[in-house]
Design an enzyme around this catalytic site. Structure first.
Site, PDB file in Angstrom:
ATOM      1  N   LYS A 265     -17.912   2.524  25.250  1.00  0.00           N
ATOM      2  CA  LYS A 265     -19.177   2.634  24.522  1.00  0.00           C
ATOM      3  C   LYS A 265     -20.120   1.519  24.953  1.00  0.00           C
ATOM      4  O   LYS A 265     -19.659   0.456  25.390  1.00  0.00           O
ATOM      5  CB  LYS A 265     -18.922   2.468  23.011  1.00  0.00           C
ATOM      6  CG  LYS A 265     -18.295   3.656  22.324  1.00  0.00           C
ATOM      7  CD  LYS A 265     -18.122   3.367  20.828  1.00  0.00           C
ATOM      8  CE  LYS A 265     -17.428   4.504  20.104  1.00  0.00           C
ATOM      9  NZ  LYS A 265     -18.179   5.765  20.091  1.00  0.00           N
ATOM     10  N   ARG A 339     -10.291  13.306  17.485  1.00  0.00           N
ATOM     11  CA  ARG A 339      -9.663  14.637  17.440  1.00  0.00           C
ATOM     12  C   ARG A 339      -8.278  14.609  18.072  1.00  0.00           C
ATOM     13  O   ARG A 339      -7.451  15.461  17.756  1.00  0.00           O
ATOM     14  CB  ARG A 339     -10.592  15.671  18.093  1.00  0.00           C
ATOM     15  CG  ARG A 339     -10.847  15.481  19.542  1.00  0.00           C
ATOM     16  CD  ARG A 339     -12.094  16.225  20.011  1.00  0.00           C
ATOM     17  NE  ARG A 339     -13.320  15.487  19.697  1.00  0.00           N
ATOM     18  CZ  ARG A 339     -14.551  15.917  19.954  1.00  0.00           C
ATOM     19  NH1 ARG A 339     -14.728  17.096  20.518  1.00  0.00           N
ATOM     20  NH2 ARG A 339     -15.601  15.182  19.656  1.00  0.00           N
TER      21      ARG A 339
HETATM   22  N1  BES Z   1     -15.926   7.142  16.165  1.00  0.00           N
HETATM   23  C1  BES Z   1     -16.824   7.879  16.983  1.00  0.00           C
HETATM   24  C2  BES Z   1     -17.894   8.606  16.186  1.00  0.00           C
HETATM   25  C3  BES Z   1     -18.885   7.761  15.446  1.00  0.00           C
HETATM   26  C4  BES Z   1     -20.110   7.468  16.009  1.00  0.00           C
HETATM   27  C5  BES Z   1     -18.621   7.314  14.174  1.00  0.00           C
HETATM   28  C6  BES Z   1     -21.030   6.720  15.317  1.00  0.00           C
HETATM   29  C7  BES Z   1     -19.554   6.564  13.472  1.00  0.00           C
HETATM   30  C8  BES Z   1     -20.752   6.261  14.042  1.00  0.00           C
HETATM   31  C9  BES Z   1     -16.059   8.928  17.782  1.00  0.00           C
HETATM   32  O1  BES Z   1     -14.774   8.563  18.162  1.00  0.00           O
HETATM   33  C10 BES Z   1     -16.821   9.180  19.042  1.00  0.00           C
HETATM   34  O2  BES Z   1     -16.931   8.276  19.813  1.00  0.00           O
HETATM   35  N2  BES Z   1     -17.308  10.397  19.211  1.00  0.00           N
HETATM   36  C11 BES Z   1     -18.055  10.753  20.366  1.00  0.00           C
HETATM   37  C12 BES Z   1     -17.565  12.104  20.830  1.00  0.00           C
HETATM   38  C13 BES Z   1     -18.082  12.505  22.175  1.00  0.00           C
HETATM   39  C14 BES Z   1     -17.554  11.597  23.254  1.00  0.00           C
HETATM   40  C15 BES Z   1     -17.663  13.938  22.431  1.00  0.00           C
HETATM   41  C16 BES Z   1     -19.523  10.796  19.980  1.00  0.00           C
HETATM   42  O3  BES Z   1     -19.846  11.159  18.853  1.00  0.00           O
HETATM   43  O4  BES Z   1     -20.339  10.399  20.802  1.00  0.00           O
HETATM   44 MN    MN Z   2     -14.727   7.455  19.959  1.00  0.00          MN
END
Ligand code: BES
Ligand code: MN
Ligand code: ZN
Length: 499
Positions: A265, A339
Site C-alpha cells: 500500500k 477474503r
Molecule cells: N483492509 C483493506 C480495505 C480497507 C481500505 C479497509 C480502507 C479500511 C480502509 C483491504 O484488505 C484491501 O486492501 N482491499 C483492497 C482490495 C483490492 C486490492 C481488490 C482495496 O480495497 O483496495
Molecule cells: Mn488489504
C-alpha cells in the site's frame, strides 16, 4: 473531593420540566438564561454553577441540555437518537468543567438505554500519552473510570444494559485503535481471554498455525507467510440456551496490520491499517455483551488473526492456493487478503458448527467507503429476513446498515483467471465482487431442491467505511468507531425474543 455535575436533558419548549431534582425545575432554570428567538437545537447546553443541591455538600454544576424542538412528538428510533445526542453533548461539556474527578449524574428518565449508551460512549477517550499520565494500563485502558463516574437518576435494567452495549463498543474501539506492535494476533487473543475470564457460560480456544495447517486452511495461512509474527485462530463459544440448540455464528476479519503485502500500500494513511482487525474486534466485543446480558442463545465466534506483510516468504501476485474447501484461488493482489483469511474461516465455521445464521464482519474493501462513506455499513445477504432483522437493529441503535447486491452477475469479474476464483475483480463494484467471492466458501446457503429454505442464513458486513469516523457526533468522537457492535448485540437480543 469530586465535583458533582448534573446532566439534565429537557424539551425547552415544553411547559415544565421533570421533578427529577427536588429543588430544581430544569425548564425554569433553562429560562433564567437569555433566550434567543430560535428554538435551541438538540445538544445546546447551558451550564449553571452552584445550583441548589447544597445537601450534597459539594460544589456542583448543572448542565441543562436541549432535546430539540418537538421532542415530545418524536417516537421510536428518532426519539432515541435525540436522547443520545443530547446526553452526549451534556457529557462532553461536563468533561470540560474544572480539573479532577467528576461524579456525573444523568437524568435517564427520557430513555435509560439510550442515555446510558450516549454517556458511556461520550466519556471514552483513547490515548497513550504519558503526560498528563494516561489511564492506559495494558488490559484496562478502555475507559477513564478514575476521572468520570456516572450515576443515573431513574436508572433501571435498561440503563445497566445500555452500559454493557457501550462498554462493548468501547472495547472494540480500543482494540481497533491499539497499534499493531501492541496488538499482535497473540496479544489480541490474550486480551480476549482476559476480557472473558469471569464471564459464565463462555469458553475461549486459541489455535495456532500448526492446527490451521492440519485443517487445510491454506488461504488463511497464505496471508501470514510474509511475517514472523505467529498467526492465531481464535474461537469463542457462548452457551446461553439448551446445548442442542443450533448456534448463531459471527466471523470477524482479524488482520492486525495490513501493509498490503508484496502489493504494498502507499505510505500515506497506512497506519489506519492497524484497525484492519475491526471486524474481529466488533464480533468479539458483541459476544462479550451478549454473554454479559445472558441472552438465551448459543453463539460461536471465529476470528482468523494475522499480519499481512511483505517478506522473503510472502505470497506473490499470481500464486495459486487451494482453499480448505478445495477451490483454487489465484492471488492477483496480495492486498486483497481479507477474503483469503475469511474464505477458510467461513468454510470452517459453516461446516463445523452448522449455525442457522452466520454473520461475518470485515474491513474488507475501500470500495464500500466510496459507495456508502462513513454512514452505513454495507450488508450482503442471502436472506431477506436476516437483512430485515439487521436493518431494524441498526436503526434502533443508530448503527446503520445498507443492503448491497449479492449478485452472480458480478461473477465474470472474479472467475476469469487460471483458477476457480481470482482474489480481485477490478475497480468496478469492488465491494460487491468481494462479497460474491466470500459466498463461494459458505456452506449451507443453497435452498433445497424442492424450494425449501436454505439451512443457513448468511450476511456479510463490509465495515471498511464505518470503521472510522472523521466527523464526530455529540456522543462518538473522531477515531475508530467500534461499529457495528451495538447493532449486532441488538440484533441478537431481538432474535432471542422471537424464539
Ligand atoms: N483492509 C483493506 C480495505 C480497507 C481500505 C479497509 C480502507 C479500511 C480502509 C483491504 O484488505 C484491501 O486492501 N482491499 C483492497 C482490495 C483490492 C486490492 C481488490 C482495496 O480495497 O483496495
Ligand atoms: Mn488489504
Ligand atoms: Zn485488509
Amino acid at each position: 473531593m469530586s465535583t458533582k455535575v448534573f446532566v439534565l436533558p429537557i424539551d425547552p419548549t415544553s411547559q415544565s420540566g421533570s421533578a427529577i431534582l427536588p429543588s430544581v425545575d430544569p425548564v425554569e432554570l433553562w429560562n433564567t438564561a437569555p433566550t434567543g428567538s430560535k428554538p435551541p437545537k438538540v445538544g445546546t447546553t447551558r451550564i449553571f454553577y452552584n445550583t441548589p443541591r447544597a445537601d450534597q455538600g459539594n460544589t456542583n454544576a448543572t448542565a441543562v441540555v436541549s432535546l430539540g424542538e418537538g421532542f415530545d412528538k418524536k417516537t421510536g428510533d428518532a426519539r432515541r437518537e435525540l436522547v443520545r445526542k443530547a446526553v452526549g453533548s451534556g457529557i462532553k461539556q461536563a468533561k470540560e468543567l474544572g480539573d479532577g474527578a467528576k461524579d456525573i449524574i444523568v437524568d435517564a428518565s427520557t430513555d435509560a438505554h439510550a442515555a446510558a449508551v450516549a454517556a458511556h460512549l461520550a466519556k471514552y477517550k483513547f490515548t497513550l500519552k504519558t503526560s498528563p499520565p494516561s489511564p492506559y494500563k495494558p488490559g484496562d485502558e478502555t475507559t477513564v473510570p478514575q476521572e468520570l463516574s456516572f450515576q443515573p437518576i431513574q436508572g433501571s435494567k435498561e440503563w445497566e444494559a445500555g452500559v454493557i452495549y457501550a462498554d462493548a463498543q468501547n472495547l472494540a474501539r480500543t482494540l481497533a485503535e491499539l497499534p499493531a506492535n501492541m496488538l499482535t494476533p497473540t496479544a489480541f487473543s490474550e486480551r480476549v481471554k482476559s476480557e472473558f475470564a469471569n464471564i459464565p457460560n463462555t469458553q475461549i480456544t486459541v489455535r495456532d498455525e500448526e492446527w490451521a495447517a492440519e485443517k487445510g486452511m491454506r488461504t488463511f495461512l497464505s496471508v501470514t507467510k510474509g511475517t514472523s509474527e505467529p498467526a492465531k485462530f481464535l474461537e469463542i463459544y457462548y452457551n446461553g440456551a439448551a446445548r442442542e440448540d443450533q448456534p448463531i455464528a459471527f466471523v470477524g476479519k482479524g488482520i492486525t496490520f495490513d501493509s498490503g503485502g508484496i502489493s504494498l500500500k502507499p505510505a500515506a494513511d497506512m497506519k489506519l491499517m492497524r484497525g484492519d482487525m475491526g471486524g474481529a474486534a466488533a464480533v468479539v466485543s458483541a459476544a462479550l455483551a451478549i454473554a454479559k446480558l445472558r441472552l438465551p442463545l448459543n453463539l460461536v465466534v471465529v476470528t482468523p488473526l494475522c499480519e499481512n506483510l511483505p517478506g522473503p516468504s510472502a505470497s506473490k501476485p499470481g500464486d495459486i492456493i487451494y482453499a480448505m474447501n478445495g477451490k483454487s484461488v489465484e492471488i492477483d493482489n496480495t492486498d486483497a487478503e481479507g477474503r483469503l483469511v475469511l474464505s477458510d474461516a467461513l468454510y470452517y465455521t459453516s461446516t463445523t458448527y452448522k449455525p442457522h445464521t452466520l454473520i461475518d464482519v470485515a474491513t474488507l474493501t475501500g470500495a464500500v467507503g466510496i459507495a456508502l462513506g462513513e454512514v452505513f455499513s454495507g450488508v450482503y445477504s442471502t436472506s431477506d429476513s436476516l437483512w430485515e432483522e439487521l436493518r431494524v437493529a441498526g436503526e434502533a441503535e443508530y448503527d446503520r446498515f445498507w443492503r448491497m447486491p449479492l449478485e452472480e452477475d458480478y461473477g465474470p469479474q472474479i472467475h476469469s483467471s487460471n483458477a476457480d476464483l481470482c482474489n480481485t475483480g477490478g475497480r468496478q463494484a469492488g465491494s460487491c465482487t468481494a462479497a460474491l467471492f466470500l459466498k463461494s466458501f459458505v456452506d449451507g446457503i443453497e435452498p433445497g431442491a424442492g424450494g425449501e429454505d436454505a439451512p443457513l442464513r448468511w450476511a456479510h458486513v463490509d465495515i471498511a467505511g464505518a470503521m472510522q469516523t472523521t466527523r464526530p457526533t455529540p456522543y462518538l468522537e473522531k477515531g475508530m468507531t467500534g461499529r457495528p457492535v451495538r447493532a449486532l448485540v441488538e440484533w441478537a437480543k431481538r432474535l432471542g425474543k422471537q424464539a
